[in-house]
Design an enzyme around this catalytic site. Structure first.
Site, short mmCIF file in Angstrom:
data_model
loop_
_atom_site.label_atom_id
_atom_site.label_comp_id
_atom_site.label_asym_id
_atom_site.label_seq_id
_atom_site.Cartn_x
_atom_site.Cartn_y
_atom_site.Cartn_z
N TYR A 88 24.68 87.20 -44.61
CA TYR A 88 25.26 86.68 -45.85
C TYR A 88 24.33 85.68 -46.54
CZ TYR A 88 28.48 84.26 -49.02
OH TYR A 88 29.05 83.69 -50.13
N HIS A 166 28.90 95.49 -58.07
CA HIS A 166 29.39 94.50 -59.04
C HIS A 166 28.28 93.72 -59.71
CE1 HIS A 166 33.78 94.79 -58.16
NE2 HIS A 166 33.29 95.39 -57.09
N ARG A 319 27.90 79.54 -51.96
CA ARG A 319 26.73 79.82 -51.10
C ARG A 319 25.88 78.57 -50.84
NH1 ARG A 319 25.55 85.04 -54.95
NH2 ARG A 319 27.69 85.74 -54.82
N ASP A 380 24.10 88.70 -65.34
CA ASP A 380 25.44 88.72 -64.73
C ASP A 380 25.92 90.16 -64.75
OD1 ASP A 380 27.74 87.76 -63.64
OD2 ASP A 380 28.12 86.27 -65.19
N LEU A 384 33.75 88.14 -65.61
CA LEU A 384 35.17 88.30 -65.90
C LEU A 384 35.75 87.10 -66.63
CD1 LEU A 384 36.47 90.05 -62.65
CD2 LEU A 384 35.71 91.06 -64.79
N VAL A 385 35.11 85.92 -66.47
CA VAL A 385 35.61 84.72 -67.15
C VAL A 385 35.69 84.97 -68.66
CG1 VAL A 385 35.03 82.33 -67.73
CG2 VAL A 385 34.91 83.10 -65.36
N ASP A 508 7.79 130.94 -54.38
CA ASP A 508 7.76 129.46 -54.32
C ASP A 508 9.16 128.88 -54.31
OD1 ASP A 508 4.80 128.63 -54.69
OD2 ASP A 508 5.12 130.21 -56.18
O1 LIG Z 1 31.52 86.09 -52.18
P1 LIG Z 1 30.64 85.03 -52.78
O2 LIG Z 1 29.29 85.03 -52.19
O3 LIG Z 1 31.31 83.71 -52.78
O4 LIG Z 1 30.45 85.38 -54.33
C1 LIG Z 1 31.51 85.69 -55.19
C2 LIG Z 1 31.35 87.07 -55.78
O5 LIG Z 1 30.28 87.02 -56.73
C3 LIG Z 1 29.82 88.23 -57.30
O6 LIG Z 1 30.67 88.69 -58.33
C4 LIG Z 1 30.34 89.80 -59.14
O7 LIG Z 1 31.50 90.55 -59.41
C5 LIG Z 1 32.17 90.30 -60.63
C6 LIG Z 1 33.26 91.36 -60.78
O8 LIG Z 1 32.73 92.64 -60.81
C7 LIG Z 1 31.22 90.35 -61.82
O9 LIG Z 1 31.93 90.04 -63.00
C8 LIG Z 1 30.11 89.36 -61.60
O10 LIG Z 1 29.17 89.47 -62.66
C9 LIG Z 1 29.41 89.60 -60.29
O11 LIG Z 1 28.47 88.56 -60.07
C10 LIG Z 1 29.57 89.23 -56.20
O12 LIG Z 1 29.17 90.46 -56.74
C11 LIG Z 1 30.74 89.40 -55.25
O13 LIG Z 1 30.40 90.28 -54.19
C12 LIG Z 1 31.06 88.06 -54.66
O14 LIG Z 1 32.19 88.14 -53.83
O1 LIG Z 2 38.16 77.66 -59.83
C1 LIG Z 2 38.04 78.87 -60.08
C2 LIG Z 2 37.12 79.34 -61.03
C3 LIG Z 2 37.02 80.69 -61.26
N1 LIG Z 2 37.82 81.55 -60.61
C4 LIG Z 2 37.74 83.01 -60.85
O2 LIG Z 2 36.48 83.49 -60.42
C5 LIG Z 2 36.18 84.68 -61.13
C6 LIG Z 2 34.74 84.65 -61.56
O3 LIG Z 2 34.34 85.95 -61.85
P1 LIG Z 2 33.08 86.32 -62.72
O4 LIG Z 2 33.08 87.77 -62.86
O5 LIG Z 2 33.08 85.58 -64.00
O6 LIG Z 2 31.80 85.81 -61.87
P2 LIG Z 2 31.42 85.90 -60.31
O7 LIG Z 2 31.76 84.58 -59.74
O8 LIG Z 2 32.16 86.99 -59.69
O9 LIG Z 2 29.96 86.10 -60.31
C7 LIG Z 2 37.15 84.77 -62.31
O10 LIG Z 2 38.08 85.79 -62.06
C8 LIG Z 2 37.81 83.40 -62.33
O11 LIG Z 2 39.15 83.42 -62.76
C9 LIG Z 2 38.72 81.09 -59.67
O12 LIG Z 2 39.42 81.90 -59.06
N2 LIG Z 2 38.80 79.76 -59.43
#
Ligand SMILES: O=P(O)(O)OC[C@H]1O[C@H](O[C@H]2O[C@H](CO)[C@@H](O)[C@H](O)[C@H]2O)[C@H](O)[C@@H](O)[C@@H]1O
Ligand SMILES: O=c1ccn([C@@H]2O[C@H](COP(=O)(O)OP(=O)(O)O)[C@@H](O)[C@H]2O)c(=O)[nH]1
Length: 735
Positions: A88, A166, A319, A380, A384-385, A508
């Site tokens: 991880y 993702h 992380r 990115d 989703l934000v 061929d």
């Molecule tokens: O599990 P972590 O290491 O704490 O990280 C959180 C997640 O981050 C990433 O999110 C991605 O997925 C989103 C939804 O598809 C997308 O909107 C965003 O742009 C991506 O960065 C990561 O891909 C996940 O695996 C992690 O769990």
């Molecule tokens: O304090 C927080 C801040 C953010 N989020 C959620 O974290 C997700 C962030 O997703 P995004 O795709 O923007 O980025 P990622 O963190 O997956 O790269 C969104 O659904 C937010 O609603 C949450 O659960 N708690």
């Protein structure tokens, strides 16, 4: 009842042990938040990591951990501290994450962490395989588990496997730097369907597959020996109703939370003040430092907005064992301190900074109160934000400023789209957002909301799962024509019992595998021997039918008494006879066409012209695969235009375009050949498009076989040239 098994590294819940009891909190991050609603409504299970390592779970709490996980329809994968460090914090987040987000300078290539990645993917595979039941569908998520699809497919070829990435898939030039690039691609190709957020990520992936693994890649399909893998884009949506309903409820019960009260006080005291929101995990890919610098530049460029704006910045810890994230935390702390120190007044602080995660209700407070959302990722996958912010704007006001580098920008063109590295543009766009009339905000948001409401997370998951089921039909159709042992024995039995038999064999790609230089593909001893044995059998005629020129074919097969057909049927050499043209053909067109082909050779490294008596062929097997396909498309349209009035045709072979008289093709050659005699067993085998003419024109009772998995008019297909050899050996063994 069959179920869907979701697998991701992070489960939707995270467990902690406090005061000797197990606590669960919701996970942060788009994958977990998005998939949670899909999972909630399904009868499936979710397999993943709980957030606790084996060492952190005391023996007496193990049952509680399992119980807390199972309660949420989840199954834990047990990982050690060493696994988490290597897999991880190591390979996933020090190699793949920075590489796939184009942060080459942060990317580490460590063999040990790669090995840990392999081990942990195998651990996941074990848990998944233990839980698969007949008819189940598997949906694997994200970059931490890219080896998993192949590990599952190997043991359970019957199971449909979907994979969704993702994060971005980088361009080939970046991906190729990974020492384990082949293993990663092969791992992913264990899937039946691979999904990406955008078409660009899909395109980059397909390009890597074609260049690195050299598989045949179509618009969105990859042809493997025994399966077709589909790759497509499915931009992930959000649970729209959850956010809009929570926002509506929030409006009705205003001022309930402390955060809300604080936000409102500010607005009351400065009525025309604007709140600017930013929410992300604290990640260098999110461009938080750039955002702060751009905000600072904005305050300098437009000082009239001092005291009238505030940046509310939520950075969620992420992380934090990875050094780059620790450095980033330090940088952000310093930047916030410096900017606040520089501009603050007694009554105004330009940045409110929160370094923590917030419960859902507080997120809704932030979304609904802030007039502008400023999201500036450097890269990115989706973001989703951005979508959540728009979904909570129940009165349709609010302005979204979004980086063009976020996958979400491709669907949200009504937002104000910026380049996160262009501070000038960000500062001007902030001004534009602050001054945007309400009517314009509403006009833009109406479109955005309509789209997000319709293409929500449920629809996204539905589309993906439907496409995954469709890949099963595709494979079923393909499997239906793969020659079975029974069909093969029936065919051999028919061969044995026939009084007059004929075998048409393409050369061929059928009798010999392709090689880079076509002249090196001469028949080997085994092949000569096999064909000779077959032609010696009583009442058996073997015809080699090829697009090759007659000299090459004649030289290679001079010792064996068989019929040869060259140049797709222009020339024929009967057993013991001489070469003769089958029709009177013109070849004066060649002087016009040759210079065109020469131009393509000059422009496309690795390509060459093969000159035959009545045709010209442009070979591009050794060209860069993408460029080769592009140039082949261009050349094909040039040639087709030219050939329309000249009785010429363009044949699209295996990495070769051939221009020749359109009245000549293998179909015509075989029908002419069988016309004179009453064959009771007819057989034709070939691998490319030019062989389709034979398959189409031979009578229905003929046995027609395609080599390789592609659309065909043949009755059956076999995998490759090795299987063709097996088949020849079986014919040779019949008396
Ligand atoms: O599990 P972590 O290491 O704490 O990280 C959180 C997640 O981050 C990433 O999110 C991605 O997925 C989103 C939804 O598809 C997308 O909107 C965003 O742009 C991506 O960065 C990561 O891909 C996940 O695996 C992690 O769990
Ligand atoms: O304090 C927080 C801040 C953010 N989020 C959620 O974290 C997700 C962030 O997703 P995004 O795709 O923007 O980025 P990622 O963190 O997956 O790269 C969104 O659904 C937010 O609603 C949450 O659960 N708690």
């Amino acid at each position: 009842m069959s179920k869907t098994i979701i697998i991701s590294n992070r489960l939707p819940l995270q467990l902690q042990i406090e005061n000797k009891t197990v606590h669960a909190t919701p996970s942060v991050g788009g994958l977990a938040t998005g998939m949670k609603s899909v999972h909630k409504d399904s009868n499936g299970v979710w397999i993943g990591w709980t957030g606790l390592t084996e060492e952190e779970i005391p023996a007496n709490l193990l049952d509680d951990v399992i119980e807390a996980t199972i309660k949420e329809q989840c199954i834990p994968v047990s990982l050690t501290k060493e696994d988490i460090d290597g897999f991880y914090y190591g390979f996933s987040n020090r190699t793949i994450w920075p590489l796939f987000h184009y942060f080459m300078e942060f990317t580490e290539f460590e063999k040990e962490s790669w090995q840990s990645y392999v081990t942990v993917n195998e651990k996941y595979a074990e848990v998944v395989l233990d839980n698969i039941e007949e008819g189940d569908t598997v949906w694997v998520h994200d970059y931490q588990l890219m080896l998993l699809p192949a590990l599952i497919k190997k043991k359970r070829p019957d199971v449909q496997i979907g994979f969704f990435l993702h994060i971005p898939f980088p361009s080939y030039e970046v991906f190729r730097t990974l020492p384990w690039r082949e293993e990663i691609l092969k791992g992913l190709l264990g899937s039946d369907l691979i999904g990406f957020h955008t078409y660009d990520y899909q395109r980059h992936f397909l390009s890597s597959v074609s260049r690195i693994l050299r598989h045949e890649v179509g618009f969105n399909e990859i042809t493997l020996k025994d399966r077709i893998v589909t790759a497509n884009s499915y931009p992930m949506g959000i649970d729209y109703n959850k956010f809009s309903k929570a926002a509506a409820k929030h409006d009705a019960t205003k001022n309930q939370s402390e955060l809300q009260r604080r936000l409102d006080i500010h607005i009351d005291t400065t009525p025309d003040a604007k709140m600017i929101l930013s929410i992300d995990r604290l990640d260098y890919s999110k461009g938080i430092a750039n955002r702060l610098r751009a905000y600072e530049y904005f305050l300098e460029k437009y000082p009239e907005f001092k005291e009238k704006v505030r940046l509310v910045m939520l950075a969620v810890p992420s992380r934090s064992n990875v050094p780059q994230y620790q450095l980033l935390k330090k940088e952000i702390d310093e930047l916030v301190g410096r900017i606040n120190g520089k501009f603050s007044s007694v009554s105004w602080t330009p940045i409110w900074y929160f370094y923590r995660s917030m419960p859902f209700e507080n997120l809704i407070d932030l979304y609904t109160t802030c007039d502008i959302a400023l999201l500036t990722p450097i890269r990115d996958g989706m973001n989703l934000v951005a979508k959540e912010y728009i979904a909570t704007r129940t009165d349709e006001t609010g302005v979204l400023i979004l980086s063009e580098m976020a996958g979400a920008a491709q669907e949200m063109s009504e937002a104000l789209i910026i380049n996160p590295n262009n501070f000038e543009e960000i500062a001007d766009t902030l001004k534009q957002a602050i001054e945007m009339p309400k009517a314009e905000q509403i006009k833009r948001n109406k479109f955005l909301q309509k789209r997000l409401r319709r293409y929500n997370v449920e629809k996204w998951a539905d589309d993906f799962m439907t496409a995954l089921q469709d890949t099963k039909h595709k494979s079923d159709i393909v499997k239906a024509i793969q020659i079975t042992e029974k069909q093969e024995s029936e065919m051999l039995e028919a061969y044995k019992n026939s009084e007059k038999r004929i075998l048409f064999l393409d050369y061929d790609g059928t009798l010999r595998a392709f090689v880079n230089n076509p002249e090196d593909a001469s028949p080997d001893e085994e092949l000569l021997e096999l064909v000779n044995t077959i032609q010696k059998q009583e009442n058996t005629e073997v015809v080699i039918i090829s697009g090759r020129d007659r000299h090459t074919l004649g030289t290679w097969w001079q010792q064996i008494p068989i019929t040869l057909i060259a140049e797709h049927g222009v020339w024929k050499r009967p057993i013991g006879g001489e070469w003769a043209v089958t029709e009177n053909l013109k070849n004066d067109w060649m002087d016009t066409v040759r210079p065109i082909l020469e131009k393509f050779v000059d422009r496309t490294a690795g390509t060459f012209i093969e000159e035959k008596n009545y045709s010209l062929a442009w070979h591009y097997r050794n060209a860069d695969p993408d460029l080769g396909e592009i140039r082949a498309g261009e050349l094909s349209s040039v040639l087709k235009e030219l050939s329309a009035n000249n009785d010429l045709g363009v044949l699209d072979g295996n990495k070769v375009l051939e221009i020749k008289n359109s009245t000549i093709h293998k179909g015509k050659a075989v029908t002419k050949h069988i016309f004179e005699k009453d064959y009771t067993f007819q057989f034709a085998i070939g691998d490319d498009w030019t062989d389709e003419y034979m398959f189409q024109d031979l009578p229905d009772e003929a046995y027609t076989i395609k080599v390789g998995l592609q659309k065909t008019a043949a009755k059956f297909y076999v995998d490759d040239t090795e299987r063709v050899r097996d088949l020849l050996k079986k014919f040779a063994a019949q008396d």
